[in-house]
Design a protein around this motif. Structure first.
Motif, PDB file in Angstrom:
ATOM      1  N   PRO A   1       0.841  -1.181   0.000  1.00 46.88           N
ATOM      2  CA  PRO A   1       0.000   0.000   0.000  1.00 46.88           C
ATOM      3  C   PRO A   1       0.882   1.239   0.000  1.00 46.88           C
ATOM      4  CG  PRO A   1      -0.159  -1.157   2.114  1.00 46.88           C
ATOM      5  CD  PRO A   1       0.686  -1.994   1.222  1.00 46.88           C
TER       6      PRO A   1
ATOM      7  N   PHE B   1       2.803   3.141  -6.184  1.00 50.21           N
ATOM      8  CA  PHE B   1       2.060   3.069  -7.431  1.00 50.21           C
ATOM      9  C   PHE B   1       2.914   3.392  -8.639  1.00 50.21           C
ATOM     10  CE2 PHE B   1       1.183   6.940  -5.081  1.00 50.21           C
ATOM     11  CZ  PHE B   1       1.352   7.974  -5.981  1.00 50.21           C
TER      12      PHE B   1
ATOM     13  N   THR C   1       1.591  15.323  -3.468  1.00 52.33           N
ATOM     14  CA  THR C   1       1.603  13.878  -3.580  1.00 52.33           C
ATOM     15  C   THR C   1       1.857  13.545  -5.039  1.00 52.33           C
ATOM     16  OG1 THR C   1      -0.757  13.803  -3.996  1.00 52.33           O
ATOM     17  CG2 THR C   1      -0.063  13.569  -1.718  1.00 52.33           C
TER      18      THR C   1
ATOM     19  N   PHE D   1      -2.140  -1.040  12.152  1.00 52.23           N
ATOM     20  CA  PHE D   1      -2.663  -1.084  10.782  1.00 52.23           C
ATOM     21  C   PHE D   1      -1.868  -2.057   9.914  1.00 52.23           C
ATOM     22  CE2 PHE D   1      -1.816   0.458   6.488  1.00 52.23           C
ATOM     23  CZ  PHE D   1      -3.087   0.405   5.934  1.00 52.23           C
TER      24      PHE D   1
ATOM     25  N   LEU E   1      -8.217   1.075   1.921  1.00 56.29           N
ATOM     26  CA  LEU E   1      -7.690   1.180   3.281  1.00 56.29           C
ATOM     27  C   LEU E   1      -6.170   1.066   3.275  1.00 56.29           C
ATOM     28  CD1 LEU E   1     -10.207  -0.825   5.509  1.00 56.29           C
ATOM     29  CD2 LEU E   1     -10.063   1.611   5.142  1.00 56.29           C
ATOM     30  N   GLY E   2      -5.554   1.463   2.172  1.00 58.96           N
ATOM     31  CA  GLY E   2      -4.098   1.487   2.104  1.00 58.96           C
ATOM     32  C   GLY E   2      -3.555   2.515   3.088  1.00 58.96           C
ATOM     33  N   THR E   3      -2.229   2.527   3.239  1.00 61.86           N
ATOM     34  CA  THR E   3      -1.634   3.367   4.277  1.00 61.86           C
ATOM     35  C   THR E   3      -1.951   4.847   4.096  1.00 61.86           C
ATOM     36  OG1 THR E   3       0.171   1.852   3.949  1.00 61.86           O
ATOM     37  CG2 THR E   3       0.455   3.510   5.624  1.00 61.86           C
ATOM     38  N   ALA E   4      -1.776   5.338   2.864  1.00 64.30           N
ATOM     39  CA  ALA E   4      -1.993   6.765   2.631  1.00 64.30           C
ATOM     40  C   ALA E   4      -3.432   7.131   2.956  1.00 64.30           C
ATOM     41  CB  ALA E   4      -1.660   7.117   1.192  1.00 64.30           C
TER      42      ALA E   4
ATOM     43  N   HIS F   1      -5.406   5.433   4.930  1.00 63.81           N
ATOM     44  CA  HIS F   1      -5.603   5.211   6.363  1.00 63.81           C
ATOM     45  C   HIS F   1      -5.223   6.454   7.171  1.00 63.81           C
ATOM     46  CE1 HIS F   1      -5.733   3.003  10.153  1.00 63.81           C
ATOM     47  NE2 HIS F   1      -4.566   3.539  10.443  1.00 63.81           N
ATOM     48  N   VAL F   2      -4.049   7.014   6.884  1.00 63.52           N
ATOM     49  CA  VAL F   2      -3.627   8.159   7.680  1.00 63.52           C
ATOM     50  C   VAL F   2      -4.430   9.419   7.329  1.00 63.52           C
ATOM     51  CG1 VAL F   2      -1.299   7.271   8.063  1.00 63.52           C
ATOM     52  CG2 VAL F   2      -1.691   8.855   6.187  1.00 63.52           C
ATOM     53  N   LYS F   3      -5.127   9.369   6.202  1.00 61.53           N
ATOM     54  CA  LYS F   3      -5.959  10.527   5.868  1.00 61.53           C
ATOM     55  C   LYS F   3      -7.434  10.284   6.198  1.00 61.53           C
ATOM     56  CE  LYS F   3      -3.307  13.263   2.653  1.00 61.53           C
ATOM     57  NZ  LYS F   3      -3.301  13.898   1.326  1.00 61.53           N
TER      58      LYS F   3
ATOM     59  N   CYS G   1      -5.370  -0.833  -1.037  1.00 61.45           N
ATOM     60  CA  CYS G   1      -4.615   0.065  -1.899  1.00 61.45           C
ATOM     61  C   CYS G   1      -4.830  -0.237  -3.365  1.00 61.45           C
ATOM     62  CB  CYS G   1      -3.103   0.024  -1.649  1.00 61.45           C
ATOM     63  SG  CYS G   1      -2.245   1.362  -2.486  1.00 61.45           S
ATOM     64  N   PHE G   2      -5.429   0.690  -4.092  1.00 60.75           N
ATOM     65  CA  PHE G   2      -5.434   0.528  -5.532  1.00 60.75           C
ATOM     66  C   PHE G   2      -4.584   1.571  -6.224  1.00 60.75           C
ATOM     67  CE2 PHE G   2      -8.996   3.294  -4.939  1.00 60.75           C
ATOM     68  CZ  PHE G   2      -9.959   2.627  -4.192  1.00 60.75           C
ATOM     69  N   GLY G   3      -3.565   2.019  -5.529  1.00 57.03           N
ATOM     70  CA  GLY G   3      -2.574   2.872  -6.194  1.00 57.03           C
ATOM     71  C   GLY G   3      -3.064   4.265  -6.539  1.00 57.03           C
TER      72      GLY G   3
ATOM     73  N   CYS H   1      -2.964   6.644  -4.316  1.00 57.22           N
ATOM     74  CA  CYS H   1      -2.526   7.253  -3.067  1.00 57.22           C
ATOM     75  C   CYS H   1      -2.466   8.769  -3.155  1.00 57.22           C
ATOM     76  CB  CYS H   1      -1.157   6.717  -2.682  1.00 57.22           C
ATOM     77  SG  CYS H   1      -1.056   4.943  -2.814  1.00 57.22           S
ATOM     78  N   GLY H   2      -2.231   9.280  -4.365  1.00 54.16           N
ATOM     79  CA  GLY H   2      -2.174  10.726  -4.547  1.00 54.16           C
ATOM     80  C   GLY H   2      -3.519  11.373  -4.301  1.00 54.16           C
ATOM     81  N   LEU H   3      -4.577  10.567  -4.317  1.00 51.42           N
ATOM     82  CA  LEU H   3      -5.925  11.110  -4.164  1.00 51.42           C
ATOM     83  C   LEU H   3      -6.534  10.741  -2.821  1.00 51.42           C
ATOM     84  CD1 LEU H   3      -7.337  10.066  -7.631  1.00 51.42           C
ATOM     85  CD2 LEU H   3      -6.671  12.339  -6.943  1.00 51.42           C
TER      86      LEU H   3
ATOM     87  N   VAL I   1     -12.723   5.674  -9.988  1.00 55.14           N
ATOM     88  CA  VAL I   1     -12.124   6.109  -8.725  1.00 55.14           C
ATOM     89  C   VAL I   1     -12.662   7.478  -8.304  1.00 55.14           C
ATOM     90  CG1 VAL I   1      -9.978   6.676  -7.540  1.00 55.14           C
ATOM     91  CG2 VAL I   1      -9.997   4.870  -9.251  1.00 55.14           C
TER      92      VAL I   1
ATOM     93  N   ARG J   1      -9.964  12.205  -2.805  1.00 55.23           N
ATOM     94  CA  ARG J   1     -10.017  13.334  -1.870  1.00 55.23           C
ATOM     95  C   ARG J   1     -11.340  13.369  -1.117  1.00 55.23           C
ATOM     96  NH1 ARG J   1      -8.180  16.119  -6.742  1.00 55.23           N
ATOM     97  NH2 ARG J   1      -5.927  15.977  -6.789  1.00 55.23           N
TER      98      ARG J   1
END
Lengths: 615, 168
Positions: free
Chosen positions: A199, A202, A362, A444, B88-91, B93-95, B128-130, B132-134, B144, B147
């Protein structure tokens, strides 16, 4: 025919989901209406990098960089820029540091420190056009290799370049090929690992979507070197667009004779098949990946024998990652010495990082190995948004660890990161700020590994679950100081005794957060306090009475009726009933509800605790 | 599992599956690819479909079932008309992705993995579907949405359902 302007609009994943397609269609419509189609070349490219700013667009030759476009911007851009030659200021990238409008792409700080090798064509060409790839020296490296070089010479060149696998472990590519070549076997395979499961990573997706031919060319060169005639790309099912573009690229390459029998009339034959994964993180591990290609459950097996000796269906197989393969043609074209001149002594070349989390810009960036974290985060990433304080970055996903603020000046290379207890991994860099709870982050990742464990070996299957339960206990405010020792001893045992990479590295996030953020663990245990205000059982939702207008919206949405207060009166949340679901925060029209710190135990639970003590 | 006579209805879905199996007949290790395509046809993989694939490919049913239950992507229960997949990927998750899931679950009155009463949405989560920038992001089928805030996510699914209902 050379057109007056080249307009490149990003069709990377992030821009697509911020509706770049609508913007592109609008451009087509407006250009047609104004009769400009012959003068202006409109191209949809792969990912350009600054995903946060999407949809983005570059106009050449001047290099004006437009961000956050909407359909409404199309008319004025065509009118002002394309017709009158004045870039449309309103949507040019305003870099926050410089506080000035940046007109040329290379002046944007986000791009200044980058060095694009793997991503050189990503965002520059139409990924669905083999002609554009060829026009950028595409397949020239393959031609050179099969007609002028022996397999031994190619492997020698790769060894000299010092390139190490970009999938995570950093094993030298040349050495892997050497083993593959040395293995006896009539049938050999080359596999591209595109099961990008970490995760927060990308880059492989971006390369496959933005420059698929570079991966195909890299695979062909690898195949020639080891003597394989068949390749597989194992791509995860979550990347439908990557699969589509790759399939399209394969078709074009076959039609042009760049794949298939007797390539460049050299006697070398090679073809590639795409295999789609089905959602299992462990399949990124090479032996599990091979099992999955064979149509079986993706369970790893012990090594040795290594895949290079006994791989797919028992035949010698070399497995390389997408980013590794995409760099190969550049090494062949520019020479091993050129590649080895980039980066540090032991980590050569460039690395693509995926920046995400609490950072202004990002997106995807490519930098020489050895750049410091500070440069990556502040010069390129633009720092932390909303004036928050930086806490740490997490690298390497569920196998990696954290780097705290104290080590901001560490160079990013394989050895330095490993020394800090983090790893390079596939290059996902997730930025965490003061609002992130490190115990929660560790939990997590453990939750991730528990769910993704294939269940074959006991340390991973049982041990990780035990670690997870301990962390859960701590997050609920029920942990004891002894639990920390237990966590540590479990972690070391699991690392030492698990069968594959997943189990061997899964405890890393816990070990590394315990090393750098022990105070947070202790706050959870000793004071039952979550310093970042994240852990549900250690926080409370509070109504700011100075803001509350008494509209009852929160009381009506609360699923457990924890909110009291008549209309037009100040409302109050009963922490003993509240389940911290967050519905009220969403509903409140005046943002009067905030998350307050402090251990407020739910009544039922304190009763339960009391009961446990008396028993 | 007991031995039973397999009754395969002669309908377009099974005819399509049969055609796909023929396509993969000479490909080595075709099971996952065939199941992938089968799920696209049926929406999920009920026991009958697994049994059919097992017989046609000459792979023991236990092995088919083993593969189906190993991979997250394969579903053995019917799903709603559309799948809402929250990352529910890391990025994410923290957001604050967890709050997004909670809000959606609350709105649809389902738990993760369940389908709404009207059969329109199945709520699911992804690793995570990659995008993460969003972050935080979710997908409705292949589209997708990024934000997000809990409120925005709820709006998106309402809007999506309204649009589709209006079209029909």
């Amino acid at each position: 025919m050379k057109k007056r302007l080249d307009v490149l609009i990003c069709g990377g994943g992030a821009c697509l989901s911020s509706h770049s397609q609508d913007v592109k269609n609008k451009f087509i419509e407006v250009l047609k209406a104004k009769g400009l189609t012959d003068e202006i070349n409109l191209v949809e490219t792969g990912c350009m990098g600054p995903c946060e700013m999407g949809p983005v667009m570059v106009v050449y030759p001047d290099g004006s960089f437009y961000v956050q476009l909407t359909e409404n911007d199309v008319e004025p851009i065509v009118e002002e820029h394309f017709l009158k030659g004045r870039p449309y200021q309103k949507k040019l990238w305003a870099a926050p540091e410089a506080r000035k409008i940046v007109e040329e792409k290379r002046q944007v700080p986000f791009f200044e420190k980058q060095q694009k090798v793997v991503l050189a064509l990503c965002g520059k060409i139409d990924p669905e056009s083999v002609d554009e790839y060829i026009a950028n020296r595409g397949y020239e490296a393959l031609g050179k290799v099969v007609t002028e070089m022996t397999p031994e010479a190619v492997i020698e060149e790769m060894l000299k370049s010092g390139q190490r696998g970009r999938g995570g472990a950093g094993f030298p590519t040349g050495l892997k090929w050497k083993f593959g070549k040395a293995s006896e076997g009539k049938q050999k395979y080359i596999v591209c690992n595109a099961d990008e499961g970490d995760p927060g990573a990308f880059m492989d997706r971006a390369v496959l979507e933005g420059d698929p031919h570079s991966v195909i060319e890299g695979m062909a060169i690898a195949a020639y070197s080891i003597g394989a005639d068949k390749g597989f790309v194992y791509c995860r099912a979550e990347y439908p667009l990557a699969i589509k573009r790759l399939e399209a690229a394969l078709k074009q390459a076959r039609a042009m004779g760049l794949l298939g029998k007797n390539i460049f009339e050299s006697g070398f034959s090679f073809d590639i098949e795409v295999r789609m994964g089905a959602g299992a993180f462990v399949c990124g591990e090479e032996t599990a990946l091979m099992a999955s290609i064979e149509g079986k459950r993706g369970q790893p097996r012990p090594k040795p024998p290594f895949p290079a000796q006994k791989g797919l269906w028992g035949h010698p197989t070399v497995i390389n990652n997408v980013e590794t393969l995409a760099a190969i043609r550049h090494i062949i074209l520019n020479g091993a010495d050129w590649y080895a001149s980039i980066g540090t002594e032991k980590s050569k070349g460039t690395k693509v990082f995926a920046l995400s989390g609490k950072v202004v810009n990002t997106g995807l960036v490519e930098v020489p190995m050895g750049i410091t974290l500070r440069e990556l985060l502040y010069d390129i990433g633009g720092g932390i948004p909303n004036g928050k304080k930086f806490k740490a970055v997490q690298t390497g996903g569920p196998s990696g660890g954290c780097i705290p603020a104290a080590h901001m000046d560490t160079p990013l290379d394989y050895e330095s990161l490993t020394k800090l207890g983090a790893i390079m991994g596939s290059g996902g860099v997730i930025v965490l700020d003061e609002d992130t709870c490190m115990v929660n982050v560790a939990k997590f990742f453990l939750e991730f590994s528990v769910e993704e464990s294939c269940g074959q070996c006991a340390p991973c299957r049982i041990g990780l679950k035990q670690m997870h339960d301990l962390l859960e206990k701590i997050c609920e405010g029920k942990g004891k100081m002894e639990d920390l020792d237990l966590l540590e001893s479990l972690a070391h045992t699991i690392k030492a005794t698990s069968l594959c990479g997943l189990g061997q590295t899964a405890p890393n996030p816990v070990l590394s957060t315990m090393k750098y953020f022990r105070d947070e663990y202790e706050a959870h245990i000793k004071e039952q306090r979550c310093p970042a205000g994240v852990c549900k059982d250690l926080i409370s939702y509070v109504v700011d009475e100075s803001k509350c207008i008494g509209c009852t919206a929160c009381a009506r949405t609360c699923p457990v009726s924890a909110i009291s207060g008549a209309p037009k009166q100040k409302h109050r949340i009963d922490p003993s009933i509240c389940t911290r679901c967050g519905s009220c925060i969403v509903k409140c029209p005046v943002k009067a509800i905030y998350i307050g710190p402090g251990a407020v135990k739910r009544e039922v639970e304190s009763k339960k605790l009391h009961l446990e003590k008396t028993l | 599992m007991e031995c039973q006579e397999l009754h395969i209805p002669d309908n377009p879905q099974y005819r399509e599956l049969k055609r796909i199996i023929e396509e993969y007949r000479n490909v080595p290790g075709p099971l996952i690819q065939v199941l992938n395509r089968a799920q696209r046809i049926f929406g999920y993989l009920p026991r009958e479909v697994q049994l059919y694939v097992s017989r046609e490919l000459n792979v023991p049913l236990s092995e088919v079932y083993g593969v189906v239950t190993f991979y997250n992507f394969f579903k053995t229960e019917p799903v709603g008309k559309h799948i809402v997949n929250v990352c529910l990927g890391t990025a994410c998750h923290v957001k604050g992705a967890q709050r997004v899931v909670d809000a959606l679950a609350n709105e649809l009155k389902v738990e993760i993995g369940q389908t709404s009463q009207d059969g329109f949405y199945t709520l699911s989560t992804a690793r995570c579907f990659g995008a993460c920038g969003l972050a935080p992001a979710m997908m409705i089928d292949d589209e997708v949405y990024g934000r997000l805030t809990p409120g925005k996510a709820v709006e998106v699914i309402k809007e999506f359902q309204k649009n589709e209902t209006n079209q029909n």
